[in-house]
Write a protein that holds these residues in place. Structure first.
Motif, PDB file in Angstrom:
ATOM      1  N   SER A 176      90.226   2.612  27.644  1.00  0.00           N
ATOM      2  CA  SER A 176      90.262   2.258  29.066  1.00  0.00           C
ATOM      3  C   SER A 176      89.139   2.966  29.812  1.00  0.00           C
ATOM      4  N   SER A 177      88.589   2.283  30.803  1.00  0.00           N
ATOM      5  CA  SER A 177      87.545   2.890  31.622  1.00  0.00           C
ATOM      6  C   SER A 177      88.162   3.930  32.546  1.00  0.00           C
ATOM      7  N   GLU A 178      87.328   4.823  33.040  1.00  0.00           N
ATOM      8  CA  GLU A 178      87.800   5.829  33.985  1.00  0.00           C
ATOM      9  C   GLU A 178      88.361   5.158  35.236  1.00  0.00           C
ATOM     10  N   GLY A 229      84.033   3.583  40.880  1.00  0.00           N
ATOM     11  CA  GLY A 229      84.301   2.745  39.715  1.00  0.00           C
ATOM     12  C   GLY A 229      85.368   1.705  39.981  1.00  0.00           C
ATOM     13  N   GLU A 233      84.790  -2.222  39.459  1.00  0.00           N
ATOM     14  CA  GLU A 233      85.476  -2.938  38.382  1.00  0.00           C
ATOM     15  C   GLU A 233      86.717  -3.696  38.846  1.00  0.00           C
TER      16      GLU A 233
END
Length: 281
Positions: A176-178, A229, A233
């Motif tokens: 998973s992305s931050e 972010g 996103e």
């Protein structure tokens, strides 16, 4: 203190707890907000403990104390970091309560996460190389009851937050992305804050409101740390988080419980649910 342990999925949390008869807290009488209070000076920028409010994450899992999906803390970074955020919520609430001379509430809030969350999550923290920091919480609680200065409590609070931030960097990696993790943690804390406001509206006890205040603060921190972010996103989730935070800021305008809780609990719940839906859960 009583606890309720169940398996929850996404939007089931608020609905399941709404109207629950298990509204009693630890018996704290609600301190009332002064007519013209001075602004709260939070150290960094906070659950009732009678009702478990589980982490809002995909799927189901067994919950331990504090409502954390314990069996997923070793693999899911959102669960891992949500457990830390629950702890942070208590610490922020404890600090701000002490700044307003709510000694007993602050002392309890500093100590609660040790038995409610950290004791169950400890194996997973250790697995990820996190050094035990529970003494920081216990010592802060003791300092409160010993009548420590506000400056001392602020310093202790900052030390705990530093430990929590360090622990968060050691969360398990599932790809998973931050941004996704930060948004998930913010969503979890907002949902908890909404639930606590609903519970607080049904009792004069201070603790549900104080818990909700802490969760609101922890949600704000999670969002602010991942804001760029998340906006890049998950723009829809970012918008939903900001709308929910705006409503929460009115519901939890001060660490002291107001004479009247005049915000709409359903609107708070809907705003938190909108974040979860925006994240596709």
């Amino acid at each position: 203190m009583k606890t309720v342990s169940k398996k929850w999925t996404h939007l089931g949390l608020s609905a399941a707890l709404a109207g629950s008869a298990l509204l009693a807290s630890c018996g704290q009488e609600a301190p009332k907000k002064e007519p013209t209070p001075e602004p709260t000076a939070s150290a960094t920028t906070a659950a009732p403990d009678d009702v478990e409010t589980p982490v809002v994450v995909p799927g189901e899992g067994g919950e331990g104390e504090g409502g954390v999906a314990i069996d997923r803390a070793g693999t899911d970074p959102v669960v891992f970091r949500s457990a830390l955020a629950i702890t942070e919520a208590h610490i922020l609430a404890a600090h701000d309560a002490y700044m307003k001379d709510q000694k007993d509430a602050a002392g309890e809030m500093f100590a609660h996460p040790v038995s409610e969350v950290l004791s169950d999550v400890e194996p997973y923290l250790k697995q990820q190389g996190v050094e035990d920091f529970t003494d920081l919480l216990i010592n802060a609680s003791s300092a409160v009851y010993d009548g420590a200065s506000k400056e001392d409590i602020t310093g202790r609070t900052d030390g705990i937050i530093i430990a929590l931030r360090d622990a968060a960097t050691k969360a398990p990696d599932d790809g998973s992305s931050e941004a996704r993790i930060a948004a998930g943690v913010a969503a979890d804390q907002l949902d908890r804050a909404a639930v606590m406001y609903e519970l607080a509206s049904k009792t004069d006890d201070y603790e549900p409101y104080l818990d909700g205040y802490g969760f609101y603060k922890a949600a704000m921190n999670a969002y602010e740390m991942g804001i760029d972010g998340i906006k890049a996103e998950y723009p829809d989730a970012a918008a939903a988080i900001e709308k929910s935070l705006e409503l929460m800021s009115k519901a939890y305008a001060d660490v002291l419980r107001p004479e009247t809780l005049d915000q709409n609990p359903a609107a708070l719940t809907a705003s938190a649910s909108a974040v979860i839906l925006a994240l596709g859960e």
